[in-house]
Design a protein around this motif. Sequence first.
Motif, mmCIF file in Angstrom:
data_model
loop_
_atom_site.group_PDB
_atom_site.id
_atom_site.type_symbol
_atom_site.label_atom_id
_atom_site.label_comp_id
_atom_site.label_asym_id
_atom_site.label_seq_id
_atom_site.Cartn_x
_atom_site.Cartn_y
_atom_site.Cartn_z
ATOM 1 N N TYR A 67 0.815 -1.216 0.000
ATOM 2 C CA TYR A 67 0.000 0.000 0.000
ATOM 3 C C TYR A 67 0.844 1.259 0.000
ATOM 4 O O TYR A 67 0.326 2.359 0.034
ATOM 5 C CB TYR A 67 -0.979 -0.019 1.177
ATOM 6 N N ALA B 101 -0.876 1.950 -5.606
ATOM 7 C CA ALA B 101 -1.894 1.824 -4.563
ATOM 8 C C ALA B 101 -2.451 3.190 -4.168
ATOM 9 O O ALA B 101 -3.667 3.373 -4.104
ATOM 10 C CB ALA B 101 -1.317 1.117 -3.347
ATOM 11 N N SER B 102 -1.576 4.164 -3.951
ATOM 12 C CA SER B 102 -2.095 5.464 -3.506
ATOM 13 C C SER B 102 -2.876 6.164 -4.613
ATOM 14 O O SER B 102 -3.888 6.819 -4.339
ATOM 15 C CB SER B 102 -0.992 6.358 -2.945
ATOM 16 N N LEU C 136 -8.057 -1.014 -0.530
ATOM 17 C CA LEU C 136 -7.823 0.208 -1.308
ATOM 18 C C LEU C 136 -9.014 1.128 -1.156
ATOM 19 O O LEU C 136 -8.913 2.342 -1.299
ATOM 20 C CB LEU C 136 -7.623 -0.123 -2.787
#
Length: 176
Positions: free
Chosen positions: A70, A75-76, A115
């Motif tokens: 993450y 992911a961000s 997520l």
Amino acid sequence: MLLVFYGKGKGKTTAAYGTAIRALGRGWRVVVASFMKSGDSGEIELLRKLELPVKVYVLGTREFVKPGDYEGEAASENMAKAYAFLRYELPKLMRNYKPKLVVFDELGLAVHLALVDEGTATRVLKRFTGDRELHAIVTGRYVPNTLKNMADLISEVREVKHYFRRGYINVVGLDR
Ligand code: ATP
Ligand code: MG
């Protein structure tokens, strides 16, 4: 109604898009949001070309999000796009565009991978349950139980045989 297509077999996303086409055939306004994909797939290409009441949102990233990673950029970026869609864009669409069907493709997986926050997903999906005029489809290899418990329909897609086991991976026209 809230429909959930989950499981390890192939056919969840295509079933969701198939239903979107069916709905468009009835003159419904449709919104399609793809949570994990980059948009490089035939169905997205097609929907973007159609002069029909369908809006397409690609919220995935080009790079695949590795489960557990993450901190990576993918992911961000994925989290930010998903959050902005669910929190800001979707409420606006519901008020102004008034779709009758919203497809949340791979939202199950996005929640499974953390997520997308489970609470956010549940709040968004709640308004679709048990409604005769407003429908949503959620897909994902894995869909958390909280989302399954809310659903009006659940279909599990099970793998019986798949050509990827013989090396045919991501076949254009069949898988993307
Ligand atoms: P489709 O988009 O064809 O309806 P799906 O939404 O049910 O499939 P996903 O779980 O989203 O399937 O997987 C995306 C794609 O990856 C599918 O097209 C599937 O054929 C393929 N696939 C599934 N499992 C594997 C695997 N283990 N290795 C490689 N490809 C796979
Ligand atoms: Mg899929």
